[in-house]
Enzyme design. Structure first.
Site: not given
Length: 755
Positions: A476-478, A481, A497, A589
């Site tokens: 996963g990414r956002g 990071g 993360k 978020d």
């Protein structure tokens, strides 16, 4: 962390703080505040106290064990004959549901009974009628009451074990989980007269006295080992499923067990969870272990049991069986077959996809089904998992020792060897002390942050690089990071993360992760540790097997029941962040990508990251200058540069609810069809709100907005509730939106109604 909850405490008088009030009763119009530790009731004998303060006292009753209130602005009030517990948002958490035209008084008796009565001395409500896990002397256990254990030693919420009168008028202990319910005391295979019980007692009543005698209307009775002495006593159904009678020992200032229902703890059903084995070692107590080929679900709690560490195939040609000697399983029995051969039992199990094992010759051996190619051998299993309970006790060996003639050379060598051994032991002890001291020093960060006792720890960058195999498997990414899958040194699978940039000093970073690491809630992702080396900033979380809500909505892997449970669990997690934490936190978020699902599809809110802590309910915008939300989920306050409150998370949650119901994301335009013509694209919120308004003219609301992937399989009333709640959450005016606790209450109310 400890939950501030309303409870009664059993304590000796001289242990109470001198600053406490000496009131044993309060009148109508009085209120207790959680922020005032002196707001307590104390019985006249000084033994019992009632209030919010926890400290180290023994809890014997709780009002709101499954819905704890936050540590600020919560209040207990006595109004119009009703005792009311409210949260910070003035939301009613618990109430006695009583009313009186005359004045009332709340008093705490010397027996530990919290009593609400009016001027005519009529009892309107009393805590003795609503026990939790403890029965006090003179408190009756009746057909309408039961004891329910706590979830664990530190989690006081409702657990899995119950003491109650069954429908046959017999007092029993029950293991009760959603999957199975079973009697485990007294032995369920015994009929009443074999257990010296009587079913001819419609009164169904039991009581304990202060001398240590317990008697029940079904003829069950026992006396404590110290019967006859007037002592402080309590009968508690402990979190491990055993019922124990305790007495207070003044000399040692501790509780001592004077009687217990079950002497061998492995007889307690579910004591190690599903797919596990319990062994009993005399003098050492219970030992839990997973079946061969299985692993623990939750390393902090055996109650979750074990799960397969392999991919199971229903193909009978890909299965084999492992012999488990002297093992007995219970529950989920498929059937009993007489005059079956071993081969017939094995073949029947192979034909059933859900068959985990079969037993041949009752009470002897279990044959566990495993996939072919597993690396668990019979020899390893027999040594580690086999438990032979056939011996009645220790066997004395008959040995005779004959003393030989004295040999001075041998004596000298023995004394010399003994001297060397003694010196070696001294050296080992010194080195051990140095290692312990070094370890204690290493447990304290250079800035003074102590590693938490619950396993929250600091990792080195090299250890996390090794755990992720050089940060290879991205999951996963956002904006903050990239998240990688890794395996820690203790074999736990973790989500690691790697933050994009070190925008904080190390001291500030450590201060914030130490707070996040102490947060513990079943619907919040658990942080196991962190790394802060140079510019490296990494966070270590528990790994979620089923990924994010966004992935599952896209893959159509969620039926209606799962979607509703995800909605409720997410709301509970956010409510805890907003109002139940001592350090209040905004998420900022909330979106499907930040709602992760465990092996049972239970939701856990993730990425409630750094720099989002509250000291007050309202923040200035400067505090959030570096926080970025996600387009489509942002509340209007962000756009118009208005003060930020917890209502920004409520708005985002409402968008997530709409996405769960419709299957449509907020960033995509929604096209509807009226009179066979496609209308202009609209925002998701506008589209759903228009459909709801048209429902008043008998236009089917749900059929038009519901995710077509559900194929019409959903509960209409519950879906209507979700629509109503979602639209309240996305109101433009933040003051018109409910709190997350109110959302939880609305969803729970509809869920209970539908059941």
């Amino acid at each position: 962390m400890d939950w501030p909850v309303l409870f009664l405490l059993l304590s000796l008088a001289f242990r109470l703080p001198l600053s406490f009030s000496t009131l044993d009763a309060i009148s109508e119009g009085t209120s207790f505040n959680v922020e005032k530790p002196e707001d307590v009731l104390i019985s006249q004998n000084g033994v019992f106290s009632a209030g919010f303060t926890l400290n180290s006292r023994t809890i014997v009753w709780m009002a709101n064990r499954d819905q704890p209130v936050n540590g600020k602005r919560s209040q207990l009030s006595l109004k119009i004959g009703n005792l009311i517990l409210t949260d910070a948002g003035k939301f009613t958490i618990w109430t006695t549901n009583t009313i009186s035209l005359s004045s009332v008084q709340l008093s705490l008796s010397n027996t530990g009974n919290l009593v609400l009565r009016n001027l005519e001395d009529v009892i309107l409500w009393q805590s003795f009628d609503f026990p939790t896990d403890t029965l006090l002397p003179q408190q009756l256990l009746t057909r309408n009451t039961k004891l329910v254990s706590s979830r664990s030693q530190r989690n006081f919420s409702t657990g899995f074990y119950e003491l109650l009168f069954d429908n046959d008028n017999l007092l029993r202990l029950l293991y009760n989980v959603p999957e199975v319910s079973s009697i485990y005391w007294f032995d369920p295979w015994l009929v009443s007269w074999d257990a010296d019980r009587s079913t001819y007692n419609n009164s169904r009543i039991a009581v304990l006295n202060s001398l240590g005698n317990f008697s029940s209307s079904d003829n069950f009775t026992f006396m404590s080992a110290d019967y006859g002495l007037v002592l402080h006593r309590r009968l508690t159904l402990d979190y491990d499923g055993n019922m124990r009678l305790y007495r207070w020992e003044d000399e040692g200032q501790k509780w001592v067990v004077s009687w217990q229902a079950i002497q061998t703890p492995c007889k307690i059903h579910g004591v190690c969870g599903a797919n596990s084995m319990c062994s009993y070692i005399v003098g050492s107590g219970r030992k839990c272990s997973c079946l061969p080929g299985y692993k623990m679900k939750n390393h902090a709690d055996w109650g979750y049991g074990c799960e397969p560490d392999f991919d199971f195939s229903c193909n009978k040609n890909k299965s084999t069986f492992l012999l488990l000697s002297h093992v007995e399983f219970y529950g989920y029995d498929y059937g009993f077959y007489a005059n079956y051969t071993f081969d017939q039992c094995r073949d029947l199990c192979l034909q059933l996809c859900n068959c985990k094992a079969f037993q041949y010759n009752f009470g002897e051996d279990i044959y566990l089904r495993l996939p072919i190619g597993n690396n668990i051998s019979n020899s390893i299993h027999v040594e580690e998992f086999g438990l032979d309970c056939s011996s009645e006790g220790t066997i004395q060996l008959d040995r005779t020792y004959v003393k030989s003639s004295e040999n001075w050379k041998m004596k000298f060598m023995l004394e010399f060897a003994s001297g060397l051994a003694g010196l070696e032991i001294i050296c080992i002890f010194v080195v051990w002390c140095l290692l312990i001291r070094t370890q204690k020093n290493s447990d304290i960060d250079k800035d003074g942050y102590v590693i938490a006792a619950n396993g929250f720890r600091k990792f080195t960058y090299s250890a996390l690089k090794r755990a992720t195999n050089g940060f290879k498997e991205e999951i996963g990414r956002g904006a903050g990071g990239i998240v990688y899958k890794g395996v820690l040194s203790d074999k736990r699978v973790a989500a690691i993360k790697r933050l994009n940039e070190a925008n904080q000093g190390e001291r500030e970073f450590l201060a914030e992760v130490s707070i996040i690491g102490r947060i513990n809630h079943m619907n919040l992702i658990e942080m196991w540790g962190y790394c802060a080396e140079g510019n490296h900033r990494l966070l270590v979380y528990e790994y979620m097997e089923h990924g994010s809500l966004a992935d599952n909505l896209l893959a159509n892997s969620l039926d209606w029941k799962k979607r509703f449970e995800i909605a409720v669990g997410t709301a509970k997690g956010l409510a805890y962040l907003h109002e139940d934490c001592l350090d209040w936190i905004l998420h900022c978020d909330v979106k499907p990508q930040n709602i992760l699902l465990d092996s049972n599809y239970q939701p856990k809110v993730a990425d409630f990251g750094l720099s989002k802590f509250q000291n007050r309910n309202v923040f200035n915008n400067f505090s959030f200058s570096k926080i970025r939300g996600t387009r489509g989920y942002l509340a209007p306050e962000w756009v118009f540069n208005l003060p930020i409150t917890s209502k920004v998370d409520v708005y985002s949650y409402g968008i997530v609810l709409l996405e769960i119901m419709t299957g449509k994301g907020p960033s995509r335009s929604v096209h509807s069809i009226d009179d066979g013509k496609e209308t202009e694209p609209k925002r998701l919120v506008t589209w759903v709100r228009e459909k709801k308004n048209r429902a008043a003219t008998n236009t089917p609301l749900l059929q038009e907005i519901i995710d077509p992937l559900l194929e019409g399989k959903y509960d209409v009333r519950m879906m209507e509730t979700l629509v109503e709640v979602a639209l309240q959450c996305v109101e433009e005016d933040k003051d018109a939106r409910p709190t997350m606790n109110q959302v939880v209450e609305m969803l729970f109310r509809q869920h209970n109604y539908s059941q």
